[in-house]
Design a protein around this motif. Structure first.
Motif, short mmCIF file in Angstrom:
data_model
loop_
_atom_site.label_atom_id
_atom_site.label_comp_id
_atom_site.label_asym_id
_atom_site.label_seq_id
_atom_site.Cartn_x
_atom_site.Cartn_y
_atom_site.Cartn_z
N SER A 1 0.82 -1.21 0.00
CA SER A 1 0.00 0.00 0.00
C SER A 1 0.86 1.26 0.00
O SER A 1 0.56 2.23 -0.70
N HIS B 1 -3.31 2.89 -2.76
CA HIS B 1 -4.51 2.04 -2.73
C HIS B 1 -5.75 2.84 -3.11
O HIS B 1 -5.76 4.08 -3.05
N ALA C 1 -10.26 -0.45 -0.54
CA ALA C 1 -9.44 -1.61 -0.90
C ALA C 1 -9.26 -2.57 0.27
O ALA C 1 -9.10 -3.78 0.07
N ARG D 1 -2.35 0.23 -8.09
CA ARG D 1 -2.70 0.50 -6.70
C ARG D 1 -3.42 -0.71 -6.12
O ARG D 1 -4.09 -1.45 -6.85
N VAL D 2 -3.31 -0.91 -4.83
CA VAL D 2 -4.04 -1.98 -4.16
C VAL D 2 -5.54 -1.72 -4.34
O VAL D 2 -6.02 -0.62 -4.08
#
Length: 446
Positions: A215, A220, A224, A271-272
């Motif tokens: 992260s 994120h 998420a 991104r997460v």
């Protein structure tokens, strides 16, 4: 430096007023970097305006003088004075050579990146040389308030490696014990690179648990995971257009190493919680004090990741290998922590103890010792009794004999020469007048 046109006919030895030198000077005037023309006997024949502006003064003649006398104040060429001589090497190669030297300048001693190219005639004989000089701004050969400081051979070797790699896009791996200044060297790579106007983003790999590493690095999306209230930009995005410094990369969890490898190899990340792939744009510098090759053999560090990050390894010297830099580092640290107008000196016996110790904690440990000693120096002088007992006990038996500081031989030579005032001498050595007077007193010359 741009390639020089090679003459097609045999040329006589170059002189200051010869047509080939005048043509070179005309060509070099278009160069922003300081450049000079030398004959094969080390004489400076000409200089462009950039050189005159940066290195020349009314009381500093250079035309017709030997380059080693102007730059080093030596009476012999560099290779005969114990240094690498680029002219000798360029002559042997019949091609360019490059070296990092410490030059005397109107501002005092400075690190200068020197690139020398021979000019050949039609029979492949060297008739002249063109030298480009680049002052290294991210390190100092004198005490200063911030940044890298040093002039020992071990320090200069690491700094020269930084200069070599900085303008490329190769990943750099800094290897060294804890406290050797890895972040400062990483920042030096960034500042000397074409990305110096971009951000320098530090990722402390040892301080991130595996659950947060992805992260923090990639960012994120909102929702998420539990607690992800908003979309967050990761450090990879933050480093766009600049340098990403992965400090203590040996501490990256094995499970994250494959994702880090994918980032480096593909130049992309997600991104997460996101589905779309984004393009990364950063220069990678990594650092560790751990034995990565041993970890590869043990299976705790991926071999493929190691070879991706270790394209250009630079070994940073421990402080015990650069004890000649200790007086300069001491002066720098004491300046940095001093109140306005305050000057703190170090008694010769105390300095000898500092230079006699092995410093397993390196520069970080030295700084901590000086911060403590400063509190006891009520009269502005650090004495042996102000140093920790364990340091005094660990010092070698001969530590009471003051060790020579870098520049002592040069100081004695300038005194014997007798042509400079004390103020001019201090400027030449890169010292304040007050520091010069203290050093003279210590040496019994004041």
């Amino acid at each position: 430096m741009a390639a020089q046109p090679e003459p097609t006919a045999t040329m006589p030895p170059a002189t200051a007023d010869s047509p080939q030198v005048q043509a070179l000077v005309s060509y070099l005037e278009h160069e922003a970097q300081p450049m000079i023309v030398l004959d094969p006997d080390y004489n400076i024949l000409a200089a462009n305006t950039a050189y005159q502006r940066q290195f020349g003064t009314a009381d500093r003649p250079y035309l017709g003088h030997k380059c080693y006398r102007v730059s080093h104040h030596y009476d012999l060429p560099c290779d005969q004075a114990g240094e690498h001589c680029p002219m000798k090497r360029a002559f042997e190669l019949k091609g360019p050579d490059r070296v990092l030297h410490i030059h005397h300048t109107p501002r005092g001693p400075e690190h200068v990146d020197v690139e020398l190219r021979p000019i050949l005639d039609g029979e492949h004989r060297v008739v002249a040389y063109v030298e480009r000089l680049t002052t290294v701004r991210h390190a100092s050969a004198r005490p200063r308030q911030a940044g890298l400081v040093g002039r020992s051979a071990a320090f200069n070797a690491a700094l020269e490696a930084v200069q070599r790699v900085a303008r490329s896009q190769l990943p750099v791996l800094l290897l060294g014990e804890s406290g050797t200044g890895k972040e400062l060297f990483a920042r030096a790579v960034h500042e000397a690179s074409d990305r110096h106007d971009g951000p320098f983003v530090v990722v402390d790999c040892s301080g991130l648990p595996e659950t947060l590493f992805e992260s923090e690095l990639f960012g994120h999306e909102r929702g998420a995971f539990t607690g992800a209230q908003h979309r967050k930009q990761g450090l990879v995005e933050t480093a766009a257009g600049g340098t990403l410094f992965l400090d203590e990369i040996g501490d990256v969890p094995l499970g994250m190493q494959v994702k880090l490898l994918r980032l480096i190899e593909s130049g992309t990340f997600r991104r997460v919680g996101a589905t779309e792939t984004q393009q990364a744009d950063f220069r990678l510098v990594a650092a560790t004090h751990k034995p990565l090759l041993q970890m590869v053999a043990e299976g705790s560090f991926r071999q493929d990741l190691y070879y991706r990050i270790a394209a250009f390894p630079i070994h940073l010297p421990p402080l015990r290998d650069r004890s000649a830099d200790i007086p300069m580092l001491v002066d720098s640290f004491l300046q940095r922590g001093a109140r306005t107008g305050q000057r703190i000196a170090v008694q010769a016996a105390a300095m000898a103890r500092l230079q006699a110790y092995d410093w397993p904690g390196n520069i970080r440990e030295l700084r901590n010792v000086l911060d403590r000693a400063r509190l006891f120096a009520d009269d502005g002088v650090v004495r042996p009794e102000h140093l920790p007992d364990w340091l005094n006990a660990a010092a070698r038996p001969d530590a009471a004999t003051p060790a020579p500081a870098p520049g002592d031989a040069e100081l004695r030579r300038l005194l014997a020469d007798g042509r400079l005032s004390r103020r001019e001498m201090a400027a030449r050595l890169g010292l304040s007048e007050r520091t010069l007077y203290r050093r003279l007193k210590t040496l019994g010359l004041g």
